[in-house]
Motif scaffolding. Structure first.
Motif, PDB file in Angstrom:
ATOM      1  N   ARG A  64       0.538  14.272 -54.595  1.00 45.42           N
ATOM      2  CA  ARG A  64       1.953  14.549 -54.304  1.00 45.42           C
ATOM      3  C   ARG A  64       2.154  14.957 -52.843  1.00 45.42           C
ATOM      4  O   ARG A  64       3.056  14.465 -52.169  1.00 45.42           O
ATOM      5  CB  ARG A  64       2.475  15.635 -55.227  1.00 45.42           C
ATOM      6  CG  ARG A  64       3.950  15.944 -54.997  1.00 45.42           C
ATOM      7  CD  ARG A  64       4.493  16.887 -56.031  1.00 45.42           C
ATOM      8  NE  ARG A  64       4.615  16.151 -57.295  1.00 45.42           N
ATOM      9  CZ  ARG A  64       4.733  16.709 -58.480  1.00 45.42           C
ATOM     10  NH1 ARG A  64       4.714  18.016 -58.600  1.00 45.42           N
ATOM     11  NH2 ARG A  64       4.860  15.983 -59.564  1.00 45.42           N
ATOM     12  N   THR A  65       1.292  15.879 -52.356  1.00 44.34           N
ATOM     13  CA  THR A  65       1.492  16.414 -51.003  1.00 44.34           C
ATOM     14  C   THR A  65       0.530  15.820 -49.978  1.00 44.34           C
ATOM     15  O   THR A  65       0.653  16.092 -48.790  1.00 44.34           O
ATOM     16  CB  THR A  65       1.305  17.939 -51.006  1.00 44.34           C
ATOM     17  OG1 THR A  65      -0.057  18.230 -51.366  1.00 44.34           O
ATOM     18  CG2 THR A  65       2.269  18.611 -51.955  1.00 44.34           C
ATOM     19  N   LYS A  66      -0.448  15.060 -50.427  1.00 44.61           N
ATOM     20  CA  LYS A  66      -1.503  14.478 -49.583  1.00 44.61           C
ATOM     21  C   LYS A  66      -2.359  15.564 -48.924  1.00 44.61           C
ATOM     22  O   LYS A  66      -3.097  15.306 -47.992  1.00 44.61           O
ATOM     23  CB  LYS A  66      -0.924  13.557 -48.493  1.00 44.61           C
ATOM     24  CG  LYS A  66       0.001  12.475 -49.008  1.00 44.61           C
ATOM     25  CD  LYS A  66      -0.715  11.530 -49.935  1.00 44.61           C
ATOM     26  CE  LYS A  66       0.237  10.401 -50.315  1.00 44.61           C
ATOM     27  NZ  LYS A  66       0.063   9.924 -51.636  1.00 44.61           N
ATOM     28  N   GLU A  67      -2.265  16.787 -49.435  1.00 51.98           N
ATOM     29  CA  GLU A  67      -3.028  17.913 -48.904  1.00 51.98           C
ATOM     30  C   GLU A  67      -4.448  17.880 -49.477  1.00 51.98           C
ATOM     31  O   GLU A  67      -4.650  17.576 -50.648  1.00 51.98           O
ATOM     32  CB  GLU A  67      -2.321  19.207 -49.319  1.00 51.98           C
ATOM     33  CG  GLU A  67      -3.031  20.472 -48.967  1.00 51.98           C
ATOM     34  CD  GLU A  67      -2.304  21.686 -49.534  1.00 51.98           C
ATOM     35  OE1 GLU A  67      -2.936  22.739 -49.588  1.00 51.98           O
ATOM     36  OE2 GLU A  67      -1.124  21.564 -49.931  1.00 51.98           O
TER      37      GLU A  67
END
Length: 87
Positions: A64-67
């Motif tokens: 979702r956040t590419k974190e």
């Protein structure tokens, strides 16, 4: 096939009542789960082997956040079917 279907198959093939087949299936699954909880290997000749393996910690990505995130080490159950089941 779900658990009820499997219990019905066992009852039909072993000449047991559905209740007795369900009890036998539940006892079998409970015994396998207990052995795996104790980190024992369960080997059923002609069917396959259940074993507990350790997965190392690794880096993953939150979709979702590419974190980047750290995924902790963990133990998982691995099943390897015997050759006679596959072939």
């Amino acid at each position: 096939m779900n658990k009820t279907d499997l219990a019905n198959e066992i009852a039909a093939k072993a000449g047991l009542s559905k209740a007795d087949a369900k009890k036998a299936l539940d006892a079998t699954l409970e015994s396998i789960a207990q052995a795996l909880a104790n980190e024992d290997k369960v080997q059923l000749l002609g069917f396959g082997t259940f074993a507990v393996v350790e997965k190392p910690a690794r880096e993953g990505i939150n979709p979702r956040t590419k974190e980047k995130i750290q995924i902790a080490a963990r133990k998982v159950v691995k099943f390897k079917a015997s050759d006679s089941v596959i072939g």
